[in-house]
Scaffold this active site. Structure first.
Site, PDB file in Angstrom:
ATOM      1  N   HIS A 140      18.799 -37.089  -8.341  1.00 54.61           N
ATOM      2  CA  HIS A 140      18.396 -37.373  -6.952  1.00 54.61           C
ATOM      3  C   HIS A 140      18.298 -36.053  -6.194  1.00 54.61           C
ATOM      4  CE1 HIS A 140      18.324 -38.712  -2.857  1.00 54.61           C
ATOM      5  NE2 HIS A 140      19.507 -38.193  -2.599  1.00 54.61           N
TER       6      HIS A 140
ATOM      7  N   HIS B  85      16.028 -33.920  -2.564  1.00 57.73           N
ATOM      8  CA  HIS B  85      15.268 -34.011  -1.310  1.00 57.73           C
ATOM      9  C   HIS B  85      14.096 -33.022  -1.338  1.00 57.73           C
ATOM     10  CE1 HIS B  85      19.590 -34.828   0.426  1.00 57.73           C
ATOM     11  NE2 HIS B  85      19.156 -35.869  -0.250  1.00 57.73           N
TER      12      HIS B  85
HETATM   13  O1  2HA Z   1      25.222 -36.432  -1.555  1.00 61.25           O
HETATM   14  O2  2HA Z   1      21.900 -36.325  -1.312  1.00 61.25           O
HETATM   15  O3  2HA Z   1      22.087 -38.877  -0.714  1.00 61.25           O
HETATM   16  C1  2HA Z   1      24.137 -35.833  -1.018  1.00 61.25           C
HETATM   17  C2  2HA Z   1      22.982 -36.723  -0.966  1.00 61.25           C
HETATM   18  C3  2HA Z   1      23.190 -38.088  -0.501  1.00 61.25           C
HETATM   19 ZN    ZN Z   2      20.257 -37.542  -0.758  1.00 63.21          ZN
END
Ligand code: 2HA
Ligand code: ZN
Length: 268
Positions: free
Chosen positions: A136, A138
């Site tokens: 995951h 960003h």
């Molecule tokens: O923990 O990216 O979604 C850090 C993140 C939460």
């Molecule tokens: Zn996150």
């Protein structure tokens, strides 16, 4: 036994976090990685040090071991100080506890997104037993695109496929999309896992993206390909579009490369 830092899987894990940081996908404590360990990889870690409660029923993964980034930890620091920033643990028989084998050395614990990670592992393993990695992060352009493009699975997959010839070959199933939801919860974990039954990529609206794969390289490469396509979109969305890859050309590509693409995402 080799020193842990010399083990290839471990080096690749640290290098992946390092690359993600360098690419600007993981500011501050953003992002998390989890990898299901093979029996051989498990052997690199010792006996349980302490137990950490898991906030949901992970009994489907009982006895399996994972290497996972820690909560509040910065990707920037993973490679330099892995023992503080990562942990390896086994899911206890009851599925309610993690038996820490190594890491989280400052008393920390696994990422707050463990529900989404472990539930995604369960979903991916149910369709393909080789899937071991969930990432995951960003990524900047993917996130930017979320603000100016409809958050619709068909439309976003179609746009991404059009942004670069490779896309439909790399992620022929398209990209799953969730609306904005509260992160760190079991609810977003359940919703992510539901999408993971159909996609290896899931966008969390206005938050980031999840990618799953057999290897760190595959999960990373999927996100990298989406991010590149999103960058091209953001570089061109405000300009007149003169050329485009037509849907029949996307279909030809998928057929030439023998990938099973999601036909309902094209308008043929
Ligand atoms: O923990 O990216 O979604 C850090 C993140 C939460
Ligand atoms: Zn996150």
């Amino acid at each position: 036994m080799k020193e842990l830092r010399e083990e290839r899987f471990f080096r690749e894990f640290c290098d992946t976090a390092d690359n993600m940081y360098r690419l600007g996908w993981d500011e501050r404590n953003g992002g998390n990685i989890s990898m299901l360990l093979t029996r051989e990889e498990e052997g690199c870690f010792g006996a349980p040090i302490r137990t950490i409660p898991i906030p949901f029923d992970a009994s489907a993964l009982a006895g399996r071991c994972f290497l996972v980034t820690g909560t509040g930890k910065y990707f920037k620091n993973v490679k330099k100080y892995p023992e503080e920033n990562l942990g390896a643990f086994r899911i206890a028989k009851d599925g309610k506890n993690a038996e820490l084998l190594w890491g989280y050395s400052d008393g920390g614990k696994f990422t707050s997104e463990l529900p989404a990670h472990l539930m995604s592992h369960i979903a991916r393993l149910s369709v393909d037993s080789a899937q071991r990695v969930v990432i995951h992060c960003h990524p900047t352009h993917t996130l930017a695109m979320n603000y100016v493009h409809e958050l619709d699975e068909k439309k976003i997959s179609h746009t991404l496929w059009q942004m670069s010839t490779e896309c439909i070959v790399v992620f022929p199933e398209g990209v799953g999309v969730l609306p904005w939801m509260l992160c760190g919860t079991n609810e977003i974990g359940i919703a992510t896992a539901e999408k993971m039954k159909k996609f290896r990529l899931v966008i969390w609206g206005m938050h980031g993206i999840y990618g799953a794969g057999d290897t760190l390289d595959e999960a990373f490469g999927l996100i990298e390909t989406v991010e590149k396509a999103a960058q091209i979109y953001m570089l061109t969305a405000h300009l007149p579009r003169i050329n485009t890859i037509k849907d029949e050309e996307l279909a030809r590509l998928a057929e030439a490369f023998g990938v099973n693409y999601r036909k309902e995402f094209l308008d043929l």
